[in-house]
Design an enzyme around this catalytic site. Sequence first.
Site, PDB file in Angstrom:
ATOM      1  CG  ASN A  98      45.435  -4.429   4.659  1.00 27.72           C
ATOM      2  OD1 ASN A  98      45.856  -3.433   5.246  1.00 27.72           O
ATOM      3  ND2 ASN A  98      44.449  -4.368   3.808  1.00 27.72           N
TER       4      ASN A  98
ATOM      5  CD  GLU B 111      39.232   5.865   4.120  1.00 22.49           C
ATOM      6  OE1 GLU B 111      38.450   4.963   3.779  1.00 22.49           O
ATOM      7  OE2 GLU B 111      39.087   7.046   3.790  1.00 22.49           O
TER       8      GLU B 111
ATOM      9  CB  CYS C  86      40.077  -2.637   3.166  1.00 22.34           C
ATOM     10  SG  CYS C  86      40.897  -1.507   2.038  1.00 22.34           S
TER      11      CYS C  86
ATOM     12  CD  GLU D  90      43.110   7.499   3.499  1.00 16.66           C
ATOM     13  OE1 GLU D  90      43.034   6.333   3.087  1.00 16.66           O
ATOM     14  OE2 GLU D  90      43.978   7.869   4.313  1.00 16.66           O
TER      15      GLU D  90
HETATM   16  P1  NDP Z   1      43.541  -2.552  13.563  1.00 10.21           P
HETATM   17  O1  NDP Z   1      42.374  -1.654  13.714  1.00 10.21           O
HETATM   18  O2  NDP Z   1      43.742  -3.619  14.554  1.00 10.21           O
HETATM   19  O3  NDP Z   1      44.906  -1.737  13.540  1.00 10.21           O
HETATM   20  C1  NDP Z   1      45.158  -0.666  12.637  1.00 10.21           C
HETATM   21  C2  NDP Z   1      46.233   0.209  13.223  1.00 10.21           C
HETATM   22  O4  NDP Z   1      45.726   0.835  14.408  1.00 10.21           O
HETATM   23  C3  NDP Z   1      47.481  -0.552  13.651  1.00 10.21           C
HETATM   24  O5  NDP Z   1      48.617   0.250  13.449  1.00 10.21           O
HETATM   25  C4  NDP Z   1      47.216  -0.782  15.118  1.00 10.21           C
HETATM   26  O6  NDP Z   1      48.373  -1.039  15.854  1.00 10.21           O
HETATM   27  C5  NDP Z   1      46.579   0.541  15.511  1.00 10.21           C
HETATM   28  N1  NDP Z   1      45.779   0.505  16.719  1.00 10.21           N
HETATM   29  C6  NDP Z   1      45.241  -0.560  17.351  1.00 10.21           C
HETATM   30  N2  NDP Z   1      44.576  -0.161  18.477  1.00 10.21           N
HETATM   31  C7  NDP Z   1      44.696   1.196  18.546  1.00 10.21           C
HETATM   32  C8  NDP Z   1      44.227   2.193  19.443  1.00 10.21           C
HETATM   33  N3  NDP Z   1      43.500   1.892  20.514  1.00 10.21           N
HETATM   34  N4  NDP Z   1      44.526   3.473  19.184  1.00 10.21           N
HETATM   35  C9  NDP Z   1      45.235   3.821  18.101  1.00 10.21           C
HETATM   36  N5  NDP Z   1      45.731   2.919  17.210  1.00 10.21           N
HETATM   37  C10 NDP Z   1      45.454   1.625  17.417  1.00 10.21           C
HETATM   38  O7  NDP Z   1      43.439  -3.116  12.084  1.00 10.21           O
HETATM   39  P2  NDP Z   1      44.375  -4.189  11.430  1.00 10.21           P
HETATM   40  O8  NDP Z   1      45.797  -3.739  11.493  1.00 10.21           O
HETATM   41  O9  NDP Z   1      43.979  -5.507  11.983  1.00 10.21           O
HETATM   42  O10 NDP Z   1      43.948  -4.078   9.888  1.00 10.21           O
HETATM   43  C11 NDP Z   1      42.885  -4.764   9.346  1.00 10.21           C
HETATM   44  C12 NDP Z   1      41.651  -3.898   9.283  1.00 10.21           C
HETATM   45  O11 NDP Z   1      41.916  -2.726   8.518  1.00 10.21           O
HETATM   46  C13 NDP Z   1      40.512  -4.574   8.583  1.00 10.21           C
HETATM   47  O12 NDP Z   1      39.332  -4.335   9.301  1.00 10.21           O
HETATM   48  C14 NDP Z   1      40.451  -3.877   7.248  1.00 10.21           C
HETATM   49  O13 NDP Z   1      39.185  -3.885   6.630  1.00 10.21           O
HETATM   50  C15 NDP Z   1      40.853  -2.495   7.610  1.00 10.21           C
HETATM   51  N6  NDP Z   1      41.332  -1.790   6.439  1.00 10.21           N
HETATM   52  C16 NDP Z   1      40.575  -0.766   5.919  1.00 10.21           C
HETATM   53  C17 NDP Z   1      40.977  -0.110   4.773  1.00 10.21           C
HETATM   54  C18 NDP Z   1      40.191   1.021   4.214  1.00 10.21           C
HETATM   55  O14 NDP Z   1      40.734   1.753   3.374  1.00 10.21           O
HETATM   56  N7  NDP Z   1      38.936   1.232   4.597  1.00 10.21           N
HETATM   57  C19 NDP Z   1      42.204  -0.497   4.074  1.00 10.21           C
HETATM   58  C20 NDP Z   1      42.922  -1.581   4.717  1.00 10.21           C
HETATM   59  C21 NDP Z   1      42.487  -2.194   5.857  1.00 10.21           C
HETATM   60  P3  NDP Z   1      48.795  -2.574  16.131  1.00 10.21           P
HETATM   61  O15 NDP Z   1      48.997  -3.212  14.833  1.00 10.21           O
HETATM   62  O16 NDP Z   1      50.029  -2.448  16.908  1.00 10.21           O
HETATM   63  O17 NDP Z   1      47.667  -3.168  16.916  1.00 10.21           O
END
Ligand code: NDP
Length: 499
Positions: free
Chosen positions: A167, A265, A299, A479
Amino acid sequence: MAGAWRRCDSRIGYPFSVQRILNFIDGAFVPPVGGACLDNFEPATGAVYSHLPDGDARDVDAAVAAAERAFTGWSATPAHERSRMLLRIADLIEANLERFAKAESIDSGKPISLARGLDIPRAASNFRFFATAILHTRDEAHITDQRAINYTLRQPRGVAGLISPWNLPLYLFTWKVAPAIATGNTAVAKPSEVTPMTAFLLGELCNEAGLPRGVLNIVHGLGPKVGAAIVAHPRISTISFTGGTATGKTIAAAAGPMFKKLSLELGGKNPTIIFADADMSQAIPGAVRAAFSNQGQICLCGSRILVERSALDRFVNEFVKRTKHLKQGDPLEDATEQGAVTSKPHFDKVTSYIEIAKREGGKVLCGGSPPASLPKRCRDGWFIEPTVITGLDANCRTNQEEIFGPVVTILPFDSEAAGIAMANSTPYGLAASIWTSNLDRAHRVAAQVQSGVIWINCWLLRDLRTPFGGMKQSGVGREGGDEALRFFTEPKNICIATT
Ligand code: NDP
């Protein structure tokens, strides 16, 4: 979709000469060991415009080996030299602002004005902040009666595994990379496979800045392959992850038994709480910005708007009016305020939640579907009009589950206590904003709302020194500022007898 490496169609106007993204390992750009690639889509058009490595555990192994080789030298490099290196990277990001902003906008669908004004400047600030923070740390010492002096070393932990979402691609990627390497660790990092471009471009700048090879390694690919291999790698002792709560659970289950240091996070379902005494000239535009910035894909976005009933009608009318005025269109146009959502699967997820909301009895006051008119270039893109829904119970799925798109609900509450209870009624606890002109109430409510980050009469006003992160299912750990410096270092206490 994975496939053999192949040349992309040449497209005009993209800000990079290389449309084939490569892994960045040991200071070199290399194809994945397995030789397969993934398509990278432009959300505004729905078309493939580049390819990225479909990496796997073998690429992670190579990256870890490079990071381990680099660790000895980098961890012994004086702080002022590490600082200077990170400052150079920050300067280079700023010097390349326009190129990076365009790349981020194309890759993620976000308005270029947002990439130019928020994402890329923040990436530079992340490097600058931690580059200078490491020059101002204090060490702890404790004098134990007349018998001993204790002092605590804070040493880098080794190779850090950093996994970030799509995002705020470069913004969140560098929010992990900068503190990890500033404190003397080396890193193996994975951006989301959905938005890999600016992380790829960052590798070039690291080389230009003179960052020693192997200090930062970037492996591209799918979460369940590359991400999971980083989490499971026995020689990566620290994992910093930002992403969805379900992924966080999987990562915690894998990393826990290996006793890795873990920062998570995760998702949110953040309330924007509007009291009737709020200055509506600030609160309403503030709530619109909190709702729809980056198409609601931050987020911290306020997706549940809780309004004191006596102010409800006025608030809803004005909120909907302003929402309808948001200019949606080609993300590369300077005037665009609402771009595309970042991927087709995410488009499908968000639109399915609009249908769920309707089935639950919600009334769609505006939006709810793709916009009727878009520039020709964007006709196959993944656009959803900013959507406002009322008439739903606080406990329904629409109000409990994270949608993470341009969809908000408005709910009335009748008393301060009821507003707080409604704010706390989800499993999440990331962020909240409170709008009131009564300072006593502001402090009272802030103390009771279960969120790691609370804004009063503002939203997304960030000071990088403050702790950042969520409660409940929104995460573990914090963080930012000292929290990040502590996370990426190991405290070692040394006790010297004085008698
Ligand atoms: P995901 O959890 O799908 O993916 C996050 C990252 O983790 C990506 O690089 C993804 O790779 C990777 N990933 C996916 N599956 C695995 C696994 N089994 N093991 C290790 N890594 C993995 O989240 P999104 O990318 O869809 O992001 C949106 C989400 O992030 C929302 O829920 C949002 O709220 C949260 N978010 C939280 C923030 C915070 O600070 N609390 C800030 C920003 C977002 P790939 O893309 O290749 O699947």
